[in-house]
Design an enzyme around this catalytic site. Structure first.
Site, PDB file in Angstrom:
ATOM      1  CE  LYS A  77      -8.118  35.357   7.487  1.00 21.07           C
ATOM      2  NZ  LYS A  77      -7.472  34.552   6.428  1.00 21.07           N
TER       3      LYS A  77
ATOM      4  CD  GLN B 218      -3.963  33.357   5.698  1.00 15.75           C
ATOM      5  OE1 GLN B 218      -4.920  33.377   6.473  1.00 15.75           O
ATOM      6  NE2 GLN B 218      -3.825  34.238   4.720  1.00 15.75           N
TER       7      GLN B 218
ATOM      8  CG  ASP C 132     -11.549  30.980   2.753  1.00 10.76           C
ATOM      9  OD1 ASP C 132     -11.954  32.111   3.091  1.00 10.76           O
ATOM     10  OD2 ASP C 132     -10.375  30.607   2.897  1.00 10.76           O
TER      11      ASP C 132
END
Ligand SMILES: NC(=O)C1=CN([C@@H]2O[C@H](COP(=O)(O)OP(=O)(O)OC[C@H]3O[C@@H](n4cnc5c(N)ncnc54)[C@H](OP(=O)(O)O)[C@@H]3O)[C@@H](O)[C@H]2O)C=CC1
Ligand SMILES: NC(=O)C1=CN([C@@H]2O[C@H](COP(=O)(O)OP(=O)(O)OC[C@H]3O[C@@H](n4cnc5c(N)ncnc54)[C@H](OP(=O)(O)O)[C@@H]3O)[C@@H](O)[C@H]2O)C=CC1
Lengths: 295, 295
Positions: B55, B99, B122
């Site tokens: 990422k 994460q 997200d």
């Protein structure tokens, strides 16, 4: 000739209201708290006024204290929200309900978002809907009409897990949350709406049909799988010269045909209708219990 | 012999990253703002570390500034949330990503709820999911993997409206939001899960199949309607003695069979996989634009 069991929403709603009444008085005795429901009505639509009156009456019958704010048609959004804030901060109020529809100059989303989530007994706040959609999350409240549909299935012993379910309609207040509830109970759910090409192909495979469309007699007997369970949320006026009012109310499902094919069906009226208010009372009680940590 | 079009996620993801890069530099020139993405990694799972590295690298490639917090495995929930609060208040950060999975002593829900909704790139916050489920509401962010699935359908000109779609799997991060997205685009959606008795009965009727299960080769050729479009989200390791690692990755769909029946299909790897990060970059850009009111 085969005939479906009639799911008696009026009777179940009465049972639930009795249960709520018993809990309300237990709570009052134990901790001296009476659950309170506030209803906000803007404008003077006759149907809305009737609904509000019915809710008030239902509250009184079970010992829930009802509060209301009747605001004039030309109220501003700020005024409506000010009343909501007042109820948000009032410890005697455990549930707040804004009677919809609002006058068109008021933004419904802004108003509904102003209801604090702990008192959102209608369950319409997106945070509640999000939690309803998510596994491992619990909404604080589930919208009353779809909750009433599932409650009817439960009380009539209908198995949901592993069954095929079709929900016709996907509105924020009925169809969509009904589909999420069925999925939470492990049905395999298909959602049919106005863009669905052959709705009957879906309903014919379904063990459970929840219809919330608003189209009189749309679901024909030929759409129904033998033995299916049908929850008909629709309330549709159709002309009837024999009725003193000139019309009568029917559901989305062709009742006379369905009763010969389904294993169980809700009538209209007397099916889902009475459940909505019963669930509202039950949500208000739940809220008061949660706020006062009363089990 | 018929052969499906292969939906090239790698190529589309590259296109999107190029688009994002162009917008990022336009924004920087116009208002001097560089979008920033913060990633929080707790513990030292190797796979998680790899994802975070990827990422970071992807951010750099498009000109997004990346921030990271690497916390030890034994961090407390409070420590993790403290870092999130720091990023919530940092004006250089426009997106925050935690994460997953977190170490088991940390409550995932509490941590995810701490991310402020304006930076929830997200899209996992229940408020975003609720808005995704509701008609007339707009989520601030849509979860990256399901958004990537729909983006692939769009870029390959697949019509969604009025089509029958089946989503296999109903997880919070892929299946459930994918179903909501398809429904928003007016597909008629059925959601199949582990309690569904005959999943193939649903897939066989579907014009569009999105599979997010995690079972190698579960969807056979015989499950697929000729001409269907298949988005295979599954990433499953299967033993492969010919591979230097001893295994290779396959999807949920039996690719060799499906390619002869479907009209289009995503490969694994190289289908949905690369889209997830591309969508994360795109969400971060959107966030920075929104926060700085840059059109
Ligand atoms: N207490 C109770 O018993 C309650 C009863 N009701 C009744 O339930 C019914 C639905 O209410 P509500 O959900 O608010 O209504 P809405 O009008 O908000 O939603 C109707 C839904 O039905 C879908 N639809 C419309 N026409 C068709 C069609 N021909 N085929 C398939 N789907 C169709 C629409 O699809 P699309 O999304 O594509 O437009 C929409 O999703 C009404 O009759 C209402 O009076 C409602 C609330 C409470
Ligand atoms: N960037 C990418 O490409 C990404 C890929 N993935 C991959 O996608 C797959 C799914 O991931 P995720 O959604 O997180 O997985 P989860 O394990 O959270 O969810 C799997 C879902 O599949 C359902 N399921 C399990 N077994 C069956 C079965 N036999 N038949 C039908 N349904 C079944 C489960 O049903 P139930 O709910 O009843 O348990 C569940 O809803 C994985 O292979 C993962 O690696 C995931 C995220 C990103």
């Amino acid at each position: 000739e085969a005939s479906a069991k009639v799911i008696d929403g009026k009777k179940v709603a009465k049972e639930i209201r009795d249960e709520v009444a018993a809990e309300v008085s237990k709570m009052k005795e134990a901790i001296g708290v009476v659950p309170g429901l506030a209803v906000i009505l803007v404008g003077d639509r006759k149907d809305s006024a009737t609904y509000v009156r019915n809710k008030k009456k239902a509250c009184e019958d079970v010992g829930i204290k009802s509060f209301d704010a009747r605001l004039p048609e030309d109220s501003t959004e700020e005024e409506v929200i000010k009343h909501i804030s007042g109820f948000n901060n009032d410890p005697a109020v455990h549930g707040i309900l804004v009677q919809l529809p609002l006058p068109s100059h008021i933004n419904e989303q802004n108003v509904l978002n102003a209801v604090c989530i702990e008192k959102d007994v209608d369950g319409f706040h997106p945070l509640n809907i999000g939690r309803l959609a998510m596994r491992g999350r619990e909404p604080l409240f589930v919208p009353c009409t779809p909750k009433g549909c599932i409650e009817l299935l439960h009380r009539y012993g209908v198995v949901i897990k592993g069954k095929r379910a079709v929900v016709i309609g996907r509105s924020n207040i009925v169809g969509m949350p009904a589909a999420l509830l069925l999925q939470r109970e492990d049905a395999t759910v298909s959602v049919v709406h106005s863009r669905t090409k052959n709705p009957e192909e879906f309903t014919r495979e379904a063990d459970i049909i929840i219809s919330a469309v608003g189209q009189a007699n749309m679901v024909k007997g030929s759409w129904i799988k033998p033995g299916a369970v049908i929850i008909d949320v629709g309330i549709n006026p159709v002309e009837d010269s024999k009725s003193p009012r000139g019309y009568r109310l029917v559901g989305d499902v062709c009742y006379d045909e369905a009763i010969k094919i389904a294993s169980a069906i809700t009538p209209v009226p007397g099916g889902v209708g009475p459940m909505t208010i019963a669930m509202l009372l039950s949500n208000t009680l739940t809220s008061a219990k949660r706020i006062h940590n009363f089990k």
